[in-house]
Design a protein around this motif. Structure first.
Motif, short mmCIF file in Angstrom:
data_model
loop_
_atom_site.label_atom_id
_atom_site.label_comp_id
_atom_site.label_asym_id
_atom_site.label_seq_id
_atom_site.Cartn_x
_atom_site.Cartn_y
_atom_site.Cartn_z
N PHE A 5 43.95 -26.87 3.45
CA PHE A 5 43.28 -27.13 4.72
C PHE A 5 43.99 -28.24 5.46
N LEU A 6 44.45 -29.25 4.72
CA LEU A 6 45.21 -30.34 5.34
C LEU A 6 46.48 -29.80 5.98
N GLU A 7 47.17 -28.93 5.28
CA GLU A 7 48.38 -28.31 5.83
C GLU A 7 48.05 -27.55 7.11
N ASP A 8 46.96 -26.82 7.11
CA ASP A 8 46.59 -25.99 8.25
C ASP A 8 46.29 -26.82 9.48
N ILE A 9 45.54 -27.92 9.33
CA ILE A 9 45.17 -28.70 10.50
C ILE A 9 46.39 -29.41 11.10
N ILE A 10 47.33 -29.82 10.24
CA ILE A 10 48.54 -30.48 10.76
C ILE A 10 49.45 -29.45 11.41
N ASN A 11 49.58 -28.28 10.80
CA ASN A 11 50.38 -27.23 11.42
C ASN A 11 49.88 -26.89 12.82
N LYS A 12 48.57 -26.83 12.96
CA LYS A 12 47.99 -26.53 14.27
C LYS A 12 48.22 -27.67 15.25
N LYS A 13 48.06 -28.90 14.78
CA LYS A 13 48.24 -30.07 15.66
C LYS A 13 49.68 -30.15 16.15
N LEU A 14 50.64 -29.87 15.28
CA LEU A 14 52.06 -30.01 15.62
C LEU A 14 52.69 -28.70 16.11
N SER A 15 51.89 -27.63 16.17
CA SER A 15 52.39 -26.31 16.59
C SER A 15 53.64 -25.93 15.80
N SER A 16 53.54 -26.06 14.49
CA SER A 16 54.71 -25.89 13.62
C SER A 16 55.33 -24.50 13.68
N ASN A 17 54.51 -23.48 13.90
CA ASN A 17 55.04 -22.11 13.90
C ASN A 17 55.88 -21.79 15.13
N GLU A 18 55.95 -22.70 16.08
CA GLU A 18 56.73 -22.48 17.30
C GLU A 18 58.17 -22.94 17.16
N HIS A 19 58.52 -23.55 16.03
CA HIS A 19 59.83 -24.17 15.88
C HIS A 19 60.66 -23.50 14.79
N ASP A 20 61.91 -23.19 15.12
CA ASP A 20 62.86 -22.66 14.15
C ASP A 20 63.61 -23.84 13.56
N ASP A 21 63.30 -24.19 12.34
CA ASP A 21 63.82 -25.42 11.74
C ASP A 21 64.79 -25.10 10.62
N ILE A 22 65.50 -26.11 10.16
CA ILE A 22 66.46 -25.96 9.05
C ILE A 22 65.84 -26.41 7.73
N VAL A 23 64.55 -26.63 7.73
CA VAL A 23 63.84 -27.08 6.54
C VAL A 23 62.42 -26.55 6.65
N PRO A 24 61.77 -26.17 5.55
CA PRO A 24 60.39 -25.69 5.63
C PRO A 24 59.43 -26.80 6.03
N ASN A 25 58.56 -26.52 6.99
CA ASN A 25 57.55 -27.47 7.42
C ASN A 25 56.20 -27.12 6.80
N GLY A 26 55.48 -28.14 6.38
CA GLY A 26 54.16 -27.92 5.79
C GLY A 26 54.12 -28.41 4.35
N LEU A 27 53.32 -27.73 3.54
CA LEU A 27 53.16 -28.10 2.13
C LEU A 27 54.36 -27.57 1.34
N GLN A 28 55.30 -28.44 1.04
CA GLN A 28 56.52 -28.04 0.34
C GLN A 28 56.30 -27.90 -1.16
#
Length: 247
Positions: A5-28
């Motif tokens: 749930f913590l991962e989900d609320i931060i992903n939503k706050k930071l709009s993580s799914n909108e970014h193509d990154d070179i490292v996985p974002n979220g709960l590693q």
């Protein structure tokens, strides 16, 4: 709070799914399901992991986590020790990279603007912000302002630059490669974390002020602000740990 749930609320706050990154974002790295205490920091180095054990936390949130695309796939030596520390103590490791650089409220670049009283006008590139100062100041005055706010005097290049600064571009971390695009946009100064050999010549020949403050210094306020947001909104126990890094 549940770890996913913590991962989900931060992903939503930071709009993580909108970014193509070179490292996985979220709960590693998944740890205990229930999170009561968190520490935040810039990089998931061993010193930060040791602090996590000292404070007996359930989760670590960082800006620089693991599993970068250019990293070795072998788990040896330093990386083995880091992962063993996390897994053997059932700690959750979270990381947000680009989403935490460019978020308009909590991001590293937004925090730089806030500290230096820069009015954000827009973006030159997704990771390069530009803005204006309320009053023109000299490059030397701006360098002293940076020192006051960040407790560190920047490398300041100013040969052929105008006396005063009013329009400035900036990019946290390793942003020196964007200096040409920023200059083409029309600015008096460029601020970032790192500096390269060619940066000296580019800044001189394009006639701008260039400020290098260090990668760590320009990227510690984003994750710190994220922790403060979690504490204020969800009443989570979050402490920022600043592991000294001059680079």
């Amino acid at each position: 709070m549940n770890n996913f749930f913590l991962e989900d609320i931060i992903n939503k706050k930071l709009s993580s799914n909108e970014h193509d990154d070179i490292v996985p974002n979220g709960l590693q790295i998944e740890g205990t399901a229930v999170i009561k205490r968190i520490i935040t920091g810039v990089t998931a180095c061993q010193a930060l992991l040791d602090k996590a054990l000292f404070y007996n936390v359930d989760a670590i949130i960082v800006h620089h986590g693991y599993f970068w695309k250019n990293e070795s796939r072998y788990i040896h030596n330093m990386q083995r020790k880091r992962l063993k520390t996390i897994l053997s103590h059932d700690i959750n490791l979270y990381s947000w990279h680009l989403p935490l650089d460019i978020h308009p409220e909590l991001g590293n670049n937004a925090q730089i603007a806030k500290k230096l009283n820069i009015c954000i006008q827009g973006n030159i590139l997704p990771y390069v912000f530009w803005g204006s100062l309320k009053n023109k100041i000299t490059g030397f005055e701006f360098a002293k302002q940076i020192e006051k706010k960040f407790k560190k005097y920047p490398i300041h290049l100013y040969e052929n630059a105008p006396l005063h600064i009013s329009r400035i571009a900036w990019c946290s971390g390793r942003g020196q490669g964007f200096i040409k695009q920023a200059c083409a946009f029309g600015i008096d100064a460029f601020l970032t974390g790192e500096i390269s050999e060619e940066t000296i010549h580019i800044a001189k020949e394009l006639g701008i002020h260039f400020f290098s403050l260090g990668h760590h210094a320009t990227e510690k306020d984003g994750v710190k602000s994220l922790g403060e947001w979690l504490h204020n909104k969800y009443n989570l126990c979050v402490d920022f740990i600043d592991i000294y890094n001059p680079a």
